[in-house]
Design an enzyme around this catalytic site. Structure first.
Site, PDB file in Angstrom:
ATOM      1  N   TYR A 103      59.856  22.093 -59.353  1.00 12.05           N
ATOM      2  CA  TYR A 103      58.540  21.459 -59.399  1.00 12.05           C
ATOM      3  C   TYR A 103      58.165  20.898 -58.026  1.00 12.05           C
ATOM      4  O   TYR A 103      57.055  21.131 -57.528  1.00 12.05           O
ATOM      5  CB  TYR A 103      58.545  20.350 -60.443  1.00 12.05           C
ATOM      6  CG  TYR A 103      57.270  19.545 -60.517  1.00 12.05           C
ATOM      7  CD1 TYR A 103      56.170  20.008 -61.236  1.00 12.05           C
ATOM      8  CD2 TYR A 103      57.160  18.307 -59.886  1.00 12.05           C
ATOM      9  CE1 TYR A 103      54.997  19.267 -61.312  1.00 12.05           C
ATOM     10  CE2 TYR A 103      55.995  17.558 -59.955  1.00 12.05           C
ATOM     11  CZ  TYR A 103      54.916  18.040 -60.676  1.00 12.05           C
ATOM     12  OH  TYR A 103      53.759  17.306 -60.747  1.00 12.05           O
ATOM     13  N   SER A 141      51.395  16.669 -55.443  1.00 13.18           N
ATOM     14  CA  SER A 141      52.136  15.554 -56.043  1.00 13.18           C
ATOM     15  C   SER A 141      52.831  14.749 -54.959  1.00 13.18           C
ATOM     16  O   SER A 141      53.146  15.269 -53.875  1.00 13.18           O
ATOM     17  CB  SER A 141      53.173  16.081 -57.035  1.00 13.18           C
ATOM     18  OG  SER A 141      54.108  15.091 -57.405  1.00 13.18           O
TER      19      SER A 141
END
Length: 282
Positions: free
Chosen positions: A187, A174
């Protein structure tokens, strides 16, 4: 141009694609060219969002596809219909990918169905907002790492004995691995771990002719967004990118096709960045 979505949120994690308005754009934009003809791929988190877009794109390029997902059965069925629409075979298996035994079951069922595995797409993920590290519980920390990192280790370990030279592994990291995120503490940390895992596995497997790469999407319109953020945030998701809009899953899927096919034959240990123009380190 801003491309805000209607304010919306979902009260379950992971979210449901069928409940999103508008639904994400997951169908491939172009005809296939048989770049994955006869290949067999496993895609974790393949029921919706980026996973569905990759599954559909792979099927259009000639691959048969197994999708692994948690419990979003209607979404998984829609993904299978997309695979079948391309004249390819597919099946879905539900369960917790944070469980090592389930990961072995995914691999075993794929071999039983197709008798080979050529491509592994590690894509399953969950995320939860935490405004302060003090609020991050040990249970959430472990859960996020189990889904986002442990499952990548477990699936890769389970599939490796069955991969041959020319096979490919693609991991979803990401933009948060490079930029961080003020409320996605665990995350972001998992996505940084995935980038490192990708580079290390590429070094381990290069002599076997197995390529390992990653994709680091920016803000993409997937069920994870309304499932993670409040309605106000969801409506403005992606407007902070240079392109000032959220990306669609079918704008990300071609990166996976490239890395999984012979087009990416000289690529390993690399990360592609479909992120709306945000400049990050490689």
């Amino acid at each position: 141009m801003l491309d805000n979505k209607p304010a919306q949120s979902q009260d379950r994690q992971p979210g449901l694609e069928g409940d999103m308005r508008p639904e994400p754009e997951t169908a491939p934009r172009h005809p296939g060219s048989e770049r994955l003809e006869g290949k067999v791929a496993i895609i974790t988190g393949g029921d919706s969002g980026i996973g569905r877009a990759v599954a559909h794109a792979f099927a259009r390029e000639g691959a048969h596809v197994a999708i692994a997902y948690l419990d979003e059965h209607d979404d998984a069925e829609a993904t299978l219909e997309a695979i079948y629409s391309e004249g390819r075979n597919g099946f879905a298996i539900a369960g917790d990918l944070g469980d090592v035994q389930h990961c072995h079951e995914v691999v075993n069922q794929t071999l039983s169905e197709f008798d080979r595995i050529d491509i592994l797409i590690n894509n399953a993920a969950e995320q939860h907002e935490v405004a302060d590290l003090v609020e991050l519980s040990p249970e959430q920390l472990e859960r996020t790492f189990r889904t986002n990192v442990f499952s990548y280790f477990y699936m890769t370990k389970a599939v490796l004995p069955h991969l041959k030279s020319g096979s490919a592994i693609v991991n979803t990291t990401s933009v948060t691995a490079y930029q961080g995120h003020p409320t996605l503490l665990d995350y972001s940390a998992t996505k940084g771990a995935i980038a490192s895992f990708t580079r290390t596995m590429s070094m381990q497997l290069v002599e076997r002719g197995i390529r390992v790469n990653g994709v680091a999407p920016g803000p993409i319109w997937t069920p994870l967004i309304p499932a993670s953020f409040d309605a106000k945030h969801t409506a403005k998701h992606g407007e902070g990118t240079p392109m000032a809009r959220v990306g669609q899953p079918n704008e990300v899927a071609p990166s996976y096709v490239f890395l999984a096919s012979d087009d990416g034959s000289y690529m390993s240990g690399q990360i592609l960045h479909p992120n709306g123009g945000t400049l990050v380190g490689s």
